[in-house]
Design an enzyme around this catalytic site. Structure first.
Site, PDB file in Angstrom:
ATOM      1  N   GLY A  92       0.710  -1.329   0.031  1.00  0.00           N
ATOM      2  CA  GLY A  92       0.000   0.076  -0.023  1.00  0.00           C
ATOM      3  C   GLY A  92       0.545   1.240  -0.055  1.00  0.00           C
ATOM      4  O   GLY A  92       2.225   1.322   0.049  1.00  0.00           O
ATOM      5  N   CYS A 116      -3.562   6.958   0.382  1.00  0.00           N
ATOM      6  CA  CYS A 116      -3.414   5.733  -0.327  1.00  0.00           C
ATOM      7  C   CYS A 116      -2.873   6.048  -1.871  1.00  0.00           C
ATOM      8  O   CYS A 116      -3.083   5.212  -2.737  1.00  0.00           O
ATOM      9  CB  CYS A 116      -4.693   4.603  -0.297  1.00  0.00           C
ATOM     10  SG  CYS A 116      -5.128   4.223   1.193  1.00  0.00           S
ATOM     11  N   TYR A 146      -2.930   7.478   7.409  1.00  0.00           N
ATOM     12  CA  TYR A 146      -2.679   8.276   8.580  1.00  0.00           C
ATOM     13  C   TYR A 146      -3.173   7.336   9.511  1.00  0.00           C
ATOM     14  O   TYR A 146      -4.186   6.724   9.347  1.00  0.00           O
ATOM     15  CB  TYR A 146      -3.480   9.674   8.518  1.00  0.00           C
ATOM     16  CG  TYR A 146      -3.762   9.908   9.750  1.00  0.00           C
ATOM     17  CD1 TYR A 146      -3.070  10.631  10.699  1.00  0.00           C
ATOM     18  CD2 TYR A 146      -5.073   9.988  10.335  1.00  0.00           C
ATOM     19  CE1 TYR A 146      -3.353  11.264  11.764  1.00  0.00           C
ATOM     20  CE2 TYR A 146      -5.832  10.383  11.372  1.00  0.00           C
ATOM     21  CZ  TYR A 146      -4.601  11.072  12.365  1.00  0.00           C
ATOM     22  OH  TYR A 146      -5.229  11.773  13.604  1.00  0.00           O
ATOM     23  N   GLY A 199      -3.285  -2.478   4.697  1.00  0.00           N
ATOM     24  CA  GLY A 199      -2.150  -2.868   4.255  1.00  0.00           C
ATOM     25  C   GLY A 199      -1.315  -3.881   4.963  1.00  0.00           C
ATOM     26  O   GLY A 199      -1.367  -3.945   6.307  1.00  0.00           O
ATOM     27  N   GLY A 249      -2.223  -4.381   9.279  1.00  0.00           N
ATOM     28  CA  GLY A 249      -3.600  -4.775   9.041  1.00  0.00           C
ATOM     29  C   GLY A 249      -4.666  -3.822   8.714  1.00  0.00           C
ATOM     30  O   GLY A 249      -4.198  -3.488   7.493  1.00  0.00           O
TER      31      GLY A 249
END
Length: 233
Positions: A90, A191, A94, A162, A173
């Site tokens: 990914g 992303c 944040y 991710g 996770g």
């Protein structure tokens, strides 16, 4: 196969400290698997699930583009945020207070050996949890995470994902926005996807504060069903 998962709620914890702890648990599982293969032992491999909230932090995955962070080092400091390049898939995301972060550190050989299925199950856990709050959450083709109003001009992401996997052991996770300060997302291209909004459960429901513990309970319920797992406190 060991389908028991040790549940640990770390509360509010620094990102780097949590990352190091994940690596420690991950290495313990991998080392056991290597020992089993080399010495033809049949030692049980452990599984873990960590809940955590992080102080304000931006993380960039190994395939991410640094230009998706819109802050200088000085501006990061001014906002009380930190930044890390990390070893998950990914792009940039944040983490911060009001967000439920879940890190399953599993030996998938205890469950199933299919990374694609693993990611779809993580998404499904979020989708089922949000459905309990009356929200129709979905996957968005070609875009990670869980979204609302997919395919419309109002599409918005409510959960980022991710993961990393090696020798069928997972780490990192998902991050579900529950009572998140969405202003911090303005400092990144989340992303790496331009022109898409980010939302939080409390915003969608028009409620100032959602019970984080209630959401965690629903997440664990759906996780245990999908993975046929038992959580141990």
């Amino acid at each position: 196969m060991n389908k028991q998962i040790e549940l640990q709620d770390l509360g509010l914890k620094d990102y780097k400290q949590t990352w190091d702890y994940q690596e420690q648990l991950f290495k313990g599982i991998v080392d056991t698997k290597i020992k089993n293969r080399k010495e033809t032992t049949q030692l049980k491999t452990n599984n873990y699930f960590l809940f955590v909230e992080h102080p304000h932090v931006y993380t960039l995955g190994k395939s991410g583009d640094l230009s998706n962070l819109l802050l200088s080092e000085k501006q990061l400091t001014e906002k009380g945020a930190t930044f890390y390049k990390i070893n998950r898939g990914g792009d940039i995301t944040y983490h911060g207070p009001g967000q439920i972060v879940g890190y399953p550190i599993l030996d998938l050989e205890n469950f199933f050996t299919d990374i694609h299925k693993y990611l779809r199950f993580l998404e499904e856990i979020i989708i089922l949890t949000l459905a309990e709050y009356g929200l129709k959450a979905e996957r968005s083709p070609g875009e990670t995470g869980v979204w609302l109003d997919v395919g419309t001009p109002f599409a918005r992401k409510i959960c980022a994902m991710g993961v990393r996997a090696s020798r069928w052991v997972t780490m990192h996770g998902f991050a579900l926005n529950v009572n998140a300060n969405l202003g911090y997302f303005d400092n990144i291209i989340p992303c790496g996807i331009r022109g898409k909004a980010v939302t939080s459960l409390n915003v969608e429901l028009g409620i100032k504060t959602i019970s984080v513990e209630a959401v965690k309970g629903k997440l664990l319920k759906h996780f245990s069903v999908l993975f046929c797992a038992e959580f141990l406190n």
